[in-house]
Design a protein around this motif. Structure first.
Motif, short mmCIF file in Angstrom:
data_model
loop_
_atom_site.label_atom_id
_atom_site.label_comp_id
_atom_site.label_asym_id
_atom_site.label_seq_id
_atom_site.Cartn_x
_atom_site.Cartn_y
_atom_site.Cartn_z
N LEU A 231 74.87 56.65 50.95
CA LEU A 231 74.89 57.66 52.09
C LEU A 231 73.64 57.83 52.84
N ALA A 232 72.47 57.94 52.11
CA ALA A 232 71.11 57.98 52.76
C ALA A 232 71.11 57.12 53.92
N GLU A 233 71.14 55.68 53.69
CA GLU A 233 70.97 54.77 54.51
C GLU A 233 72.28 54.83 56.10
N GLN A 234 73.34 55.25 55.54
CA GLN A 234 74.27 55.45 56.49
C GLN A 234 73.96 56.54 57.50
N VAL A 235 73.21 57.84 56.89
CA VAL A 235 73.25 58.99 57.76
C VAL A 235 71.88 58.67 58.44
N ALA A 236 70.92 57.95 58.13
CA ALA A 236 69.73 57.59 58.60
C ALA A 236 69.87 56.62 59.88
N ALA A 237 70.86 55.60 59.60
CA ALA A 237 71.30 54.92 60.87
C ALA A 237 71.89 55.49 61.85
N SER A 238 72.94 56.24 61.51
CA SER A 238 73.60 57.31 62.26
C SER A 238 72.61 58.12 63.42
N PHE A 239 71.85 58.84 62.40
CA PHE A 239 70.63 59.55 63.30
C PHE A 239 69.84 58.85 64.18
N HIS A 240 69.30 57.66 63.69
CA HIS A 240 68.26 57.01 64.52
C HIS A 240 69.01 56.34 65.62
N ARG A 241 70.48 55.95 65.42
CA ARG A 241 71.26 55.52 66.57
C ARG A 241 71.20 56.33 67.58
N ILE A 242 71.41 57.63 67.29
CA ILE A 242 71.66 58.62 68.43
C ILE A 242 70.49 58.63 69.10
N ALA A 243 69.15 58.74 68.41
CA ALA A 243 67.90 58.82 69.14
C ALA A 243 67.61 57.51 69.95
N MET A 244 67.90 56.44 69.62
CA MET A 244 67.87 55.11 70.31
C MET A 244 68.74 55.13 71.71
N GLN A 245 69.88 56.00 71.27
CA GLN A 245 70.85 55.80 72.41
C GLN A 245 70.23 56.51 73.97
N SER A 246 69.40 57.80 73.80
CA SER A 246 68.66 58.29 74.84
C SER A 246 67.96 57.30 75.35
N ARG A 247 67.39 56.19 75.02
CA ARG A 247 66.45 55.47 75.78
C ARG A 247 67.50 54.21 76.43
N TYR A 248 68.42 53.51 75.24
CA TYR A 248 69.01 52.35 75.74
C TYR A 248 70.27 52.49 76.43
N ARG A 249 71.09 53.38 76.10
CA ARG A 249 72.43 53.70 76.69
C ARG A 249 73.04 52.38 76.82
N GLN A 250 73.56 51.85 77.68
CA GLN A 250 74.40 50.39 77.68
C GLN A 250 73.59 49.29 77.44
N ASP A 251 72.47 49.31 77.42
CA ASP A 251 71.58 48.16 77.24
C ASP A 251 71.18 47.83 75.89
N TRP A 252 72.17 47.23 74.96
CA TRP A 252 71.99 47.21 73.70
C TRP A 252 72.28 45.67 73.07
N GLY A 253 71.48 45.03 72.46
CA GLY A 253 71.91 43.72 71.97
C GLY A 253 71.07 43.60 70.67
N PRO A 254 70.96 42.28 70.40
CA PRO A 254 70.24 42.02 68.92
C PRO A 254 69.11 42.55 68.80
N GLN A 255 68.33 42.77 69.76
CA GLN A 255 66.88 43.15 69.80
C GLN A 255 67.08 44.57 69.36
N GLN A 256 67.76 45.45 69.83
CA GLN A 256 67.95 46.81 69.51
C GLN A 256 68.56 47.14 68.41
N GLU A 257 69.45 46.23 67.80
CA GLU A 257 70.02 46.22 66.52
C GLU A 257 68.99 46.04 65.57
N GLN A 258 68.16 45.08 65.78
CA GLN A 258 67.04 44.61 64.65
C GLN A 258 66.08 46.04 64.54
#
Length: 305
Positions: A231-258
């Protein structure tokens, strides 16, 4: 809501149970603020937050939720701050500050992200962000949305249909809020386009809030360490994904996943913080930072013991 979520928790479906509760409480918050308007009762952030504290703790007893609150008289300026700690194989901490949707300028609805406190008139968003960093945790705003919510913004979530009740409580990473405050863009349309329903913290079947582009299902099976996501890592991943989407939007690939993987590893720790240790041992909230009015601990480790 309560029985269905509690049953999921008893079955070990902790993330799904938490998501159900958060979604239900978002609907309740929107309805509560609407009723307050109808009856001439101005509900403040602290009032809503206290109700949410109680409801979440009652709904998920099998998640071993522990909530600690500080006396109202002990507040140290500014709004109520609420710490969430998720315990599993790793620990993730998130410090929350609440803001209501309100009129910030004539004919302009938004959120007071630039609010200043104290004799030095320090921005609240800076205090929130820097205080959380000192305590080795992330920070976010929870946005309470009532009858003034207008859905004419970029509703990015494809898990939930656009609906005012589902957005009754939304979440905005503090790093994004700080950027919006720097640009003095606090209006509803802009801020809501960067926020997400707070139930997205707990569950989302997609690797991102879009049904287009190269987003992958979440969590990916081939993350480098192969450790079971708790649960801790799942929530952390969801939270940081939201933060990163403000920057990357559609521009997402292996680099962003890493990069997301690296952010989650940095945000989670093998052990809980020292003040959470003290809270669990003594029950004395004086161990928490003084500006924090409540602490809620979602502890999977006790359940597995």
């Amino acid at each position: 809501m309560t029985e269905a979520a509690a049953e999921k928790a008893r079955q070990g479906l902790m993330r799904e149970a938490l998501a159900d509760v958060l979604l239900d409480r978002a609907v309740w918050t929107n309805a509560r603020l609407t009723a307050g308007r109808q009856h001439g009762v101005d509900l403040h952030e602290e009032t809503i937050t206290q109700d949410l504290l109680l409801d979440i703790a009652r709904a998920l007893p099998d998640l071993q939720i522990k909530t600690y609150t500080r006396a109202q008289e002990a507040r140290i300026g500014g709004d109520w701050q609420w710490d969430w700690w998720f315990g599993g194989y790793r620990w993730f901490g998130l410090r929350l500050q609440a803001k209501r949707l309100k009129r910030i300028r004539r004919k302009v609805l938004g959120y007071d992200l630039g609010y200043r406190v104290g004799a030095r008139r320090t921005r609240q968003v800076d205090l929130l962000t820097e205080g959380a960093r000192r305590d080795s945790m992330d920070a976010a705003y929870v946005l309470y949305n009532g009858p003034d919510l207008d859905l004419r913004f970029d509703w990015v979530c494809h898990r939930l249909p656009a609906s005012a009740p589902f957005f009754g409580v939304s979440i905005l990473p503090a790093e994004v809020a700080r950027q919006l405050a720097d640009a003095n863009t606090r209006d509803l349309t802009t801020v809501a386009g960067h926020a997400r329903p707070w139930s997205c913290l707990a569950t989302c079947p997609l690797g991102g809030c879009t049904n287009q582009g190269p987003w992958r299902r979440w969590p990916p099976d081939d993350w480098p360490d192969g450790v079971e996501r708790d649960l801790a890592e799942q929530v952390a991943a969801s939270f940081h994904r939201i933060a990163m989407q403000s920057r990357y939007r559609q521009d997402w690939g292996p680099q962003q996943e890493q990069q997301l993987y690296q952010r989650v590893q940095a945000a989670t720790t093998p052990d809980r913080s020292q003040y959470i240790h003290q809270l669990l041992e003594t029950g004395n909230i004086a161990a928490a930072p003084r500006q924090v009015m409540a602490v809620t601990i979602f502890d999977e480790t006790r359940r597995r013991a």
